[in-house]
Design a protein around this motif. Structure first.
Motif, PDB file in Angstrom:
ATOM      1  N   UNK A   1       0.824  -1.212   0.000  1.00  0.00           N
ATOM      2  CA  UNK A   1       0.000   0.000   0.000  1.00  0.00           C
ATOM      3  C   UNK A   1       0.854   1.257   0.000  1.00  0.00           C
ATOM      4  N   UNK A   2       1.992   1.221   0.661  1.00  0.00           N
ATOM      5  CA  UNK A   2       2.877   2.376   0.696  1.00  0.00           C
ATOM      6  C   UNK A   2       3.622   2.579  -0.618  1.00  0.00           C
ATOM      7  N   UNK A   3       3.717   1.527  -1.403  1.00  0.00           N
ATOM      8  CA  UNK A   3       4.408   1.593  -2.689  1.00  0.00           C
ATOM      9  C   UNK A   3       3.477   1.774  -3.872  1.00  0.00           C
ATOM     10  N   UNK A   4       2.214   1.457  -3.683  1.00  0.00           N
ATOM     11  CA  UNK A   4       1.252   1.316  -4.784  1.00  0.00           C
ATOM     12  C   UNK A   4       1.231   2.516  -5.726  1.00  0.00           C
TER      13      UNK A   4
ATOM     14  N   UNK B   1      10.239   7.291   1.380  1.00  0.00           N
ATOM     15  CA  UNK B   1       9.010   6.640   1.814  1.00  0.00           C
ATOM     16  C   UNK B   1       9.123   6.321   3.303  1.00  0.00           C
ATOM     17  N   UNK B   2       8.065   6.584   4.027  1.00  0.00           N
ATOM     18  CA  UNK B   2       8.068   6.301   5.453  1.00  0.00           C
ATOM     19  C   UNK B   2       7.958   7.569   6.271  1.00  0.00           C
ATOM     20  N   UNK B   3       7.530   7.414   7.521  1.00  0.00           N
ATOM     21  CA  UNK B   3       7.340   8.553   8.416  1.00  0.00           C
ATOM     22  C   UNK B   3       8.394   8.544   9.521  1.00  0.00           C
ATOM     23  N   UNK B   4       8.362   7.522  10.365  1.00  0.00           N
ATOM     24  CA  UNK B   4       9.304   7.444  11.476  1.00  0.00           C
ATOM     25  C   UNK B   4      10.687   6.975  11.035  1.00  0.00           C
TER      26      UNK B   4
END
Length: 245
Positions: free
Chosen positions: A35-38, A190-193
């Motif tokens: 989902x994060x890559x879609x 990509x990513x938050x933390x």
């Protein structure tokens, strides 16, 4: 069930570790989930593209892509047990082409793949490195063989999409060798933390279309004269400060 984590990172670079782990573990998703890559993948992959997933492991990436309408998928790994297990994981998986291959010597003909996709596979080649500023000859050779193989099997305008732990000032230079006949099109975070880096690399891309990235130099190492103790050096540095400026 997941296998015991290795005592040292270098173990991630051994085939025996992965064979053992895949015998114990059903599925595992490295770095980020689909989902994060879609959205990023949809921007760079057409649904009729032939996609090779490099070092697929027990990720659900191929299955998710297939369920989203991407039908020409080849999933490969050098561990025969995970290729066998994942090919039977679901009905969608049964429709994916599965191959057991070494990324440094792939049995795929030239210029037949539209997109090569990998998540942290190349990262595993570098787990034993103590200094990413200066890679060992064995790691350089392994990465070079893999990238040369990817370049060989990609179509003239094909793309290599790589998700990595490594920041652009390390990975960018590694991916930018002219011998591969490609250029970096984009680098997304990509990513938050915890940030990961998605590199989209395309063959036949012009210099003006390519993405910029910083190339840092490793910090300089200051040596201390043998007759000078650390305490003396620290004291000398203090008195060397010019307070008039």
């Amino acid at each position: 069930m997941m296998s015991t984590l290795p005592e040292a990172n270098q173990t991630y670079g051994t085939k025996d570790y992965w064979i053992s782990r895949f015998n114990q573990e059903n599925v595992y998703e490295w770095l980020v989930d689909y989902q994060q890559l879609k959205a990023h993948l949809a921007e760079n992959i057409n649904q009729d593209d032939t996609i090779l997933i490099l070092g697929c492991g027990n990720s659900l990436l191929g299955e998710k892509l297939y369920n989203d309408g991407y039908r020409m998928i080849i999933s490969m790994d050098y561990c025969e047990n995970v290729v066998g297990n994942m090919s039977l994981h679901c009905d969608s998986c049964k429709s994916i082409n599965w191959l057991t291959m070494d990324a440094t010597n792939m049995t795929i003909k030239d210029n037949c793949i539209d997109v090569v996709l990998e998540k942290a596979t190349i990262d595993t080649f570098l787990v034993g490195e103590k200094n990413l500023w200066s890679l060992s000859p064995s790691s350089i050779e392994k990465v070079d063989k893999t990238l040369s193989e990817i370049s060989r099997l990609l179509k003239p305008d094909g793309k290599f999409i790589s998700l990595s732990f490594n920041q652009p000032h390390f990975r960018g230079k590694l991916y930018s060798n002219d011998k591969y006949d490609w250029r970096i099109k984009s680098i997304d975070t990509i990513g938050v933390n915890f940030h990961h880096y998605l590199y989209v690399i395309q063959k036949g891309l012009s210099q003006t279309e390519s993405a910029d990235y910083y190339v840092y130099q490793p910090p300089a190492i200051t040596t201390i004269k043998s007759e000078e103790t650390i305490e003396e050096r620290e004291e000398n540095d203090i008195f060397a400060i010019n307070l008039d400026n």
